[in-house]
Design an enzyme around this catalytic site. Structure first.
Site, PDB file in Angstrom:
ATOM      1  N   SER A  83      -6.499  -7.445   2.166  1.00 44.78           N
ATOM      2  CA  SER A  83      -5.900  -6.103   2.130  1.00 44.78           C
ATOM      3  C   SER A  83      -6.730  -5.066   1.377  1.00 44.78           C
ATOM      4  CB  SER A  83      -4.548  -6.184   1.434  1.00 44.78           C
ATOM      5  OG  SER A  83      -3.520  -6.024   2.349  1.00 44.78           O
ATOM      6  N   LYS A  86      -8.290  -2.256   3.198  1.00 46.30           N
ATOM      7  CA  LYS A  86      -7.511  -1.091   3.655  1.00 46.30           C
ATOM      8  C   LYS A  86      -7.938   0.190   2.945  1.00 46.30           C
ATOM      9  CE  LYS A  86      -3.411  -3.915   4.684  1.00 46.30           C
ATOM     10  NZ  LYS A  86      -2.199  -4.509   4.108  1.00 46.30           N
ATOM     11  N   TYR A 209      -8.948  -5.118  12.818  1.00 51.12           N
ATOM     12  CA  TYR A 209      -8.277  -5.194  11.506  1.00 51.12           C
ATOM     13  C   TYR A 209      -8.410  -6.608  10.918  1.00 51.12           C
ATOM     14  CZ  TYR A 209      -4.447  -5.761   8.238  1.00 51.12           C
ATOM     15  OH  TYR A 209      -3.722  -6.087   7.120  1.00 51.12           O
ATOM     16  N   TYR A 261       1.390  -3.659  -3.419  1.00 52.82           N
ATOM     17  CA  TYR A 261       2.594  -4.049  -2.669  1.00 52.82           C
ATOM     18  C   TYR A 261       3.837  -3.490  -3.360  1.00 52.82           C
ATOM     19  CZ  TYR A 261      -1.013  -7.273  -1.005  1.00 52.82           C
ATOM     20  OH  TYR A 261      -2.180  -7.805  -0.517  1.00 52.82           O
ATOM     21  N   VAL A 279      -4.522 -10.855  -0.504  1.00 55.21           N
ATOM     22  CA  VAL A 279      -3.893 -12.174  -0.635  1.00 55.21           C
ATOM     23  C   VAL A 279      -4.864 -13.321  -0.894  1.00 55.21           C
ATOM     24  CG1 VAL A 279      -1.767 -11.715   0.630  1.00 55.21           C
ATOM     25  CG2 VAL A 279      -3.801 -12.460   1.869  1.00 55.21           C
TER      26      VAL A 279
END
Ligand code: GLU
Length: 336
Positions: A83, A86, A209, A261, A279
């Site tokens: 992540s 991103k 992605y 998150y 993660v």
């Protein structure tokens, strides 16, 4: 709210510097030693290959905006960026399309729901809401220039490599493991098409992605990438300009609101820095104008954030005075 009136006012920058190299190095070693035996958390297992990670690995790295390097423990151990990609792909999208367009297409508000939530999309009329959760991140990947998905992927790989100051490569095993099990992300892609938020083949965009999430990095790389955002868009190690200072500011604002998150608010309250985790156990925090701290340690808390990573970076934020909200009176009170 329309940003235009603010953009007419010249942007001044916050000031202050890290202490000298030796003191930062000492604190990085101290933070690493202090949390190396922390045993809380569990390794992610929803992507099969991640479940095999060694929970004992722990790397910590700080890069100063003047290019100073501080690596401790397993700072050069490779893992998948997940992540954390991103935030850097978001920076590339703003660099290409501008602040207002990306804000309108993707959104900048916290969803308050899990990173891979379909409900967040449904509740908001199909608007992705936020580039740090999967729906917004998949919509952001689609904004990266490229006539084909292969061109978009190469643009992302090159762009993230410029942030890192070295050629990054995809971990094929992580990619295949995730590609075989990412039904939720494919569902998000289709939902975006259904709501008219994505005009391209959703499976191809989700594939790009998935590739970006499988890029192989180290804690050292993440610290260089973060330090580029701390340094007005210039990589402090290579000296190359990667994005503009405005792009860094916009990216860090979104990362501050949603990088960890469902724990993003708690983190900002306790530590006061924009930070993004992934993660596989990576986490990077950015102190604008000063530098970045990154960690890698696979055991995660229940929201998906590296436990040792949060502790070590939190320690550094306090010891180095990085909390963006901390101040002291300008006129010190007189001693009695
Ligand atoms: N590739 C992962 C996914 O989309 C990234 C998750 C994460 O690091 O939060 O499910």
């Amino acid at each position: 709210m329309d940003p235009t009136p603010f953009q007419e006012v010249p942007q001044s920058v916050s000031t202050g510097a890290l202490p000298g190299w030796l003191r930062v190095d000492e604190l990085v070693r101290e933070a690493h030693a202090r949390y190396a035996s922390e045993a809380a958390g569990s390794v992610a297992d929803y992507i099969p290959v991640l479940a095999a990670a060694d929970p004992g690995l722990f790397g910590l790295a700080v890069i100063d905006v003047d290019g100073g390097v501080h690596d401790a423990g397993d700072a050069l151990h490779a893992f998948s960026i997940q992540s954390i990609s991103k935030m850097f792909v978001y920076a590339l999208a703003i660099a290409e399309h501008g602040h207002a367009h990306v804000r309108d297409v993707v959104g900048v508000n916290n969803t308050g729901l899990a990173f891979n939530s379909l409900m967040a999309l449904e509740l908001n009329g199909g608007h992705p809401m936020n580039p740090m959760v999967n729906a917004g991140a998949i919509a952001t990947t689609a904004l990266v220039p490229g006539a084909t998905s292969a061109e978009k992927w190469e643009r992302i790989r090159e762009g993230l490599s410029a942030f890192a100051g070295r050629q990054l490569r995809m971990d094929g095993e992580v990619y295949r493991s995730e590609a075989e099990t990412n039904d939720r992300n494919r569902a998000i892609g289709r939902l975006l098409v259904g709501y008219g938020r994505l005009n391209e083949d959703p499976d191809e965009i989700v594939d790009v992605y998935t590739r970006q999430c499988a890029l192989s990095v180290t804690a050292h790389d993440l610290a260089v990438m973060g330090a580029t955002l701390a340094d007005g868009g210039v990589n402090p190690v290579t000296g190359d300009r990667v994005v503009s200072a405005d792009v860094c500011r916009d990216t860090l604002a979104v990362v501050a609101s949603s990088g960890l998150y469902e724990r993003s608010g708690e983190w900002l309250f306790e530590i006061g820095l924009p930070a993004k985790s992934g993660v596989a156990g990576g986490i990077v925090a950015v102190a604008p104008g000063k530098g970045a701290a990154a960690a890698f340690s696979p055991p995660l808390d229940s929201a998906g954030n590296s436990v040792r990573g949060q502790l070590a970076i939190g320690h550094l934020s306090r010891a180095l005075g990085l909390n963006l909200f901390a101040s002291a009176p300008a006129r010190l009170e007189e001693q009695p």
